[in-house]
Scaffold this motif. Structure first.
Motif, PDB file in Angstrom:
ATOM      1  N   LYS A 265      48.193  55.678  13.437  1.00 15.09           N
ATOM      2  CA  LYS A 265      47.975  55.970  12.019  1.00 15.09           C
ATOM      3  C   LYS A 265      49.047  56.894  11.447  1.00 15.09           C
ATOM      4  O   LYS A 265      49.291  56.903  10.246  1.00 15.09           O
ATOM      5  CB  LYS A 265      46.597  56.603  11.823  1.00 15.09           C
ATOM      6  CG  LYS A 265      45.445  55.705  12.301  1.00 15.09           C
ATOM      7  CD  LYS A 265      44.108  56.363  12.076  1.00 15.09           C
ATOM      8  CE  LYS A 265      42.969  55.478  12.598  1.00 15.09           C
ATOM      9  NZ  LYS A 265      42.930  54.178  11.911  1.00 15.09           N
ATOM     10  N   MET A 266      49.680  57.679  12.300  1.00 14.70           N
ATOM     11  CA  MET A 266      50.711  58.603  11.844  1.00 14.70           C
ATOM     12  C   MET A 266      51.671  58.891  12.985  1.00 14.70           C
ATOM     13  O   MET A 266      51.261  59.100  14.137  1.00 14.70           O
ATOM     14  CB  MET A 266      50.075  59.913  11.366  1.00 14.70           C
ATOM     15  CG  MET A 266      51.074  60.947  10.874  1.00 14.70           C
ATOM     16  SD  MET A 266      51.942  60.416   9.365  1.00 14.70           S
ATOM     17  CE  MET A 266      50.582  60.466   8.190  1.00 14.70           C
ATOM     18  N   CYS A 267      52.962  58.860  12.669  1.00 15.91           N
ATOM     19  CA  CYS A 267      54.000  59.209  13.635  1.00 15.91           C
ATOM     20  C   CYS A 267      54.923  60.207  12.940  1.00 15.91           C
ATOM     21  O   CYS A 267      55.659  59.839  12.017  1.00 15.91           O
ATOM     22  CB  CYS A 267      54.754  57.959  14.080  1.00 15.91           C
ATOM     23  SG  CYS A 267      55.885  58.219  15.449  1.00 15.91           S
ATOM     24  N   ARG A 268      54.858  61.467  13.357  1.00 17.07           N
ATOM     25  CA  ARG A 268      55.543  62.532  12.629  1.00 17.07           C
ATOM     26  C   ARG A 268      56.458  63.328  13.561  1.00 17.07           C
ATOM     27  O   ARG A 268      56.070  63.677  14.685  1.00 17.07           O
ATOM     28  CB  ARG A 268      54.503  63.467  12.005  1.00 17.07           C
ATOM     29  CG  ARG A 268      55.086  64.575  11.116  1.00 17.07           C
ATOM     30  CD  ARG A 268      53.999  65.563  10.735  1.00 17.07           C
ATOM     31  NE  ARG A 268      52.917  64.920  10.026  1.00 17.07           N
ATOM     32  CZ  ARG A 268      52.887  64.707   8.706  1.00 17.07           C
ATOM     33  NH1 ARG A 268      53.925  65.111   7.977  1.00 17.07           N
ATOM     34  NH2 ARG A 268      51.854  64.141   8.133  1.00 17.07           N
ATOM     35  N   TRP A 269      57.677  63.622  13.051  1.00 16.09           N
ATOM     36  CA  TRP A 269      58.627  64.422  13.805  1.00 16.09           C
ATOM     37  C   TRP A 269      58.537  65.869  13.352  1.00 16.09           C
ATOM     38  O   TRP A 269      58.585  66.166  12.162  1.00 16.09           O
ATOM     39  CB  TRP A 269      60.043  63.913  13.602  1.00 16.09           C
ATOM     40  CG  TRP A 269      61.128  64.798  14.160  1.00 16.09           C
ATOM     41  CD1 TRP A 269      61.945  65.634  13.471  1.00 16.09           C
ATOM     42  CD2 TRP A 269      61.504  64.923  15.530  1.00 16.09           C
ATOM     43  NE1 TRP A 269      62.807  66.275  14.312  1.00 16.09           N
ATOM     44  CE2 TRP A 269      62.554  65.849  15.592  1.00 16.09           C
ATOM     45  CE3 TRP A 269      61.048  64.339  16.708  1.00 16.09           C
ATOM     46  CZ2 TRP A 269      63.160  66.202  16.791  1.00 16.09           C
ATOM     47  CZ3 TRP A 269      61.650  64.688  17.908  1.00 16.09           C
ATOM     48  CH2 TRP A 269      62.695  65.614  17.943  1.00 16.09           C
ATOM     49  N   ASP A 270      58.407  66.782  14.311  1.00 18.31           N
ATOM     50  CA  ASP A 270      58.373  68.218  14.029  1.00 18.31           C
ATOM     51  C   ASP A 270      59.730  68.801  14.391  1.00 18.31           C
ATOM     52  O   ASP A 270      60.058  68.933  15.575  1.00 18.31           O
ATOM     53  CB  ASP A 270      57.260  68.886  14.838  1.00 18.31           C
ATOM     54  CG  ASP A 270      57.026  70.339  14.418  1.00 18.31           C
ATOM     55  OD1 ASP A 270      58.012  71.047  14.163  1.00 18.31           O
ATOM     56  OD2 ASP A 270      55.846  70.747  14.356  1.00 18.31           O
ATOM     57  N   GLU A 271      60.508  69.140  13.377  1.00 17.36           N
ATOM     58  CA  GLU A 271      61.871  69.608  13.608  1.00 17.36           C
ATOM     59  C   GLU A 271      61.892  70.948  14.335  1.00 17.36           C
ATOM     60  O   GLU A 271      62.775  71.207  15.161  1.00 17.36           O
ATOM     61  CB  GLU A 271      62.617  69.733  12.272  1.00 17.36           C
ATOM     62  CG  GLU A 271      64.065  70.147  12.387  1.00 17.36           C
ATOM     63  CD  GLU A 271      64.913  69.164  13.186  1.00 17.36           C
ATOM     64  OE1 GLU A 271      65.867  69.612  13.840  1.00 17.36           O
ATOM     65  OE2 GLU A 271      64.623  67.951  13.148  1.00 17.36           O
ATOM     66  N   SER A 272      60.924  71.812  14.054  1.00 14.59           N
ATOM     67  CA  SER A 272      60.918  73.128  14.683  1.00 14.59           C
ATOM     68  C   SER A 272      60.601  73.043  16.178  1.00 14.59           C
ATOM     69  O   SER A 272      61.166  73.772  16.988  1.00 14.59           O
ATOM     70  CB  SER A 272      59.902  74.041  13.987  1.00 14.59           C
ATOM     71  OG  SER A 272      58.592  73.511  14.101  1.00 14.59           O
ATOM     72  N   LEU A 273      59.705  72.125  16.545  1.00 12.76           N
ATOM     73  CA  LEU A 273      59.340  71.969  17.949  1.00 12.76           C
ATOM     74  C   LEU A 273      60.173  70.906  18.660  1.00 12.76           C
ATOM     75  O   LEU A 273      60.090  70.763  19.890  1.00 12.76           O
ATOM     76  CB  LEU A 273      57.858  71.607  18.072  1.00 12.76           C
ATOM     77  CG  LEU A 273      56.856  72.649  17.575  1.00 12.76           C
ATOM     78  CD1 LEU A 273      55.439  72.110  17.675  1.00 12.76           C
ATOM     79  CD2 LEU A 273      56.993  73.943  18.385  1.00 12.76           C
ATOM     80  N   ASN A 293      59.861  52.251  18.834  1.00 15.76           N
ATOM     81  CA  ASN A 293      59.056  51.381  17.977  1.00 15.76           C
ATOM     82  C   ASN A 293      59.296  49.939  18.412  1.00 15.76           C
ATOM     83  O   ASN A 293      60.352  49.371  18.172  1.00 15.76           O
ATOM     84  CB  ASN A 293      59.445  51.568  16.511  1.00 15.76           C
ATOM     85  CG  ASN A 293      58.665  50.664  15.583  1.00 15.76           C
ATOM     86  OD1 ASN A 293      57.729  49.983  16.003  1.00 15.76           O
ATOM     87  ND2 ASN A 293      59.043  50.650  14.319  1.00 15.76           N
ATOM     88  N   ALA A 294      58.305  49.344  19.061  1.00 16.33           N
ATOM     89  CA  ALA A 294      58.426  47.964  19.547  1.00 16.33           C
ATOM     90  C   ALA A 294      57.453  47.053  18.819  1.00 16.33           C
ATOM     91  O   ALA A 294      56.968  46.070  19.379  1.00 16.33           O
ATOM     92  CB  ALA A 294      58.173  47.919  21.053  1.00 16.33           C
ATOM     93  N   LEU A 299      57.189  52.330  11.122  1.00 18.58           N
ATOM     94  CA  LEU A 299      56.112  53.179  11.609  1.00 18.58           C
ATOM     95  C   LEU A 299      55.405  53.864  10.448  1.00 18.58           C
ATOM     96  O   LEU A 299      56.035  54.190   9.432  1.00 18.58           O
ATOM     97  CB  LEU A 299      56.674  54.249  12.548  1.00 18.58           C
ATOM     98  CG  LEU A 299      57.273  53.762  13.858  1.00 18.58           C
ATOM     99  CD1 LEU A 299      57.818  54.950  14.641  1.00 18.58           C
ATOM    100  CD2 LEU A 299      56.231  53.027  14.685  1.00 18.58           C
ATOM    101  N   PRO A 300      54.110  54.116  10.588  1.00 12.62           N
ATOM    102  CA  PRO A 300      53.423  54.880   9.558  1.00 12.62           C
ATOM    103  C   PRO A 300      53.789  56.355   9.648  1.00 12.62           C
ATOM    104  O   PRO A 300      53.805  56.931  10.740  1.00 12.62           O
ATOM    105  CB  PRO A 300      51.940  54.665   9.898  1.00 12.62           C
ATOM    106  CG  PRO A 300      51.929  54.408  11.365  1.00 12.62           C
ATOM    107  CD  PRO A 300      53.207  53.681  11.663  1.00 12.62           C
TER     108      PRO A 300
END
Length: 505
Positions: A265-273, A293-294, A299-300
């Motif tokens: 449902k969500m794919c998020r990049w955390d720049e700080s971590l 991503n296959a 991606l959502p």
């Protein structure tokens, strides 16, 4: 920061192959698949107690030292495969043309079916073989496209040094359309009946393998597609699902994890971590350093745009219209019943006076029933259709009228191979792109049209994000099963950041 961990979204052959090689390299791997079984288009589904293949039934690259066989050997995976010496017949309006593995038999077929142009056809296919051989030689060094790192540049330069004749032999064909090669052998533009029939046969083969016609196909990719049958086409005992299951076992044996019925449902990049967060529901999100991503779709999440490039102007707009059936073995002619699987590409005639929702050819395959009554034979007939004809918001009456008309067109084509196929069958099931979306969550099938222009814009496994990769037949184009596996391997290689050495045993 999470180290040496990857989340793979999509459990088709591309995602499973990437996972198998990454676990072998020591990475922590989680695969998220929204279906309840692995394989994607290499899986199967149950209808009326029978197990029908979701997509392809034939695999390429399983010959000795073949591309697929080499990767499976490196993973210690063994599947039982059988070569098909006569895998396909192409049914034209005035003749049926057999496709054979043995070159001498194929040459005799050209002489019988296209007597006035047989010498030109033989020379054309010989040249295609030389082009394909050069492509295979370059593929052995496992270099990635596009070149986006000094490592890639080094591999390309060493390849140029190691295989200079292959490089220079291919250079002139890189941007050349297939029709220019046809014209060299006086086969294009088609003028005589034999030339016109030959072009119809080529178009049927190319639309199925590289999603475009002789008019627009890349000379490189058309040569590769037409040479596949000479190298060998194979059926795997138990179907392609067997290959998917073997990859799953390899992944789990190396500590990888597969999550079925997991909709991301969500794919998020955390720049700080410096890590990804993958959410599939109310539970705690999975965290990883890299994502593949296959799925063949963006991606959502807020980072979706960086994966959209290869599916933006080149998104497959072709859907599949499909009819499945069950027929008793006694209704099949003996030559057909004793040589399964057997496939036919039946070129569709032009329809006048009413719209046609199908185009190209009907691909009809008879294959063994792996469930219930062994005396029953399964058959599958598919045809290309434009996705926009099957919009989910169509009025119900319009949708069913189109479905009925397309089904009648498919069955009329199948009757040219086995008259009254539907009437002889004990069960018949019809599916449209809407049905595909319900189960596979995408309308389009196959890859992008491999024209000479499109070949220059293939994005490769990398994206604009340094820790986000992609895999699938839009990344490494070509025949479905082989291209999916190769794209998964290349994605894994890009994730680890170095060339993965393939063990020979």
């Amino acid at each position: 920061m999470v180290k040496r961990s990857v989340g793979i979204i999509g459990g088709g052959l591309a995602g499973l192959t990437a996972a198998a090689f990454l676990t072998q390299e020591g990475w922590s791997v989680d695969v998220f698949e929204r279906a309840d079984a692995p394989g994607g288009c290499a899986s199967d589904y149950l209808l009326g107690g029978c197990r029908f293949p979701t997509g392809a039934t034939i695999a390429f690259g399983l010959e000795e030292h073949g591309a697929l066989q080499k990767l499976l050997t490196a993973l210690d995976i063994n599947v039982t495969a059988h070569v098909l010496h006569h895998p396909l017949d192409i049914v034209l309006a005035d003749r049926a043309v057999g496709i054979y593995t043995e070159t001498s038999v194929q040459t005799q077929e050209w002489q019988q079916k296209f007597p006035s142009i047989a010498p030109q056809i033989s020379r054309l296919f010989h040249q295609s073989q030389l082009i394909a051989d050069s492509l295979y030689a370059l593929a052995k060094v496992q270099w990635s496209w596009p070149l986006s790192s000094w490592h890639d540049v080094w591999i390309a330069a060493s390849t140029l040094w190691q295989y200079p004749r292959s490089w220079w032999g291919l250079a002139r064909y890189f941007t050349q359309p297939w029709r220019s090669l046809l014209s060299t052998y006086h086969l294009y533009p088609p003028k005589t009946p034999d030339q016109q029939a030959f072009m119809q046969m080529l178009d049927a083969l190319l639309i199925d393998s590289i999603q475009t016609t002789s008019e627009n196909a890349s000379a490189l990719m058309a040569s590769l597609a037409l040479d596949m049958y000479r190298r060998g086409s194979y059926t795997i005992t138990g179907g392609l699902r067997t290959l998917a299951d073997a990859l799953v076992q390899r992944i789990e044996r190396s500590g990888g994890r597969l999550h079925y019925r997991s909709i991301v449902k969500m794919c998020r990049w955390d720049e700080s971590l410096k890590q990804w967060s993958i959410s599939t529901g109310p539970q705690e999100p999975n965290e990883c350093s890299d994502v593949i991503n296959a799925t063949g779709r963006p991606l959502p999440g807020p980072s979706a745009h960086v994966t959209h490039t290869p599916w933006s102007p080149m998104t497959p707009s072709t859907g599949a219209f499909r009819v499945d059936g069950v027929i008793a073995r006694r209704h099949l002619p003996m030559p057909l019943a004793s040589h399964l699987p057997r496939s036919f590409q039946i070129v569709l005639p032009d329809i006048t006076g009413r719209p046609s929702y199908l185009h190209g050819a009907v691909y009809l395959t008879f294959h063994h029933n792996l469930c219930s009554n062994a005396q029953d034979i399964l058959w599958t007939a598919t045809a290309h259709t434009a996705v926009q004809y099957w919009h989910p918001r169509l009025p119900r009456s319009v949708y069913h009228a189109r479905k009925e008309q397309a089904a009648a067109q498919v069955m009329a084509a199948c009757d040219r191979v086995l008259p009254h196929l539907a009437a002889l069958s004990s069960a018949v099931y019809v599916a449209t792109p809407v049905t595909y979306y319900r189960f596979l969550h995408k309308h389009g099938v196959g890859g992008i049209p491999l024209t000479a222009q499109q070949l220059l814009h293939i994005a490769g496994s990398r994206t604009a994000h340094p820790h986000l990769y992609q895999a699938g037949d839009t990344v490494f184009p070509g025949p479905g099963t082989l291209s999916a596996v190769l794209s998964g391997f290349l994605a894994a290689q890009n994730v680890v950041g170095h060339r993965i050495r393939l063990r020979s045993s």
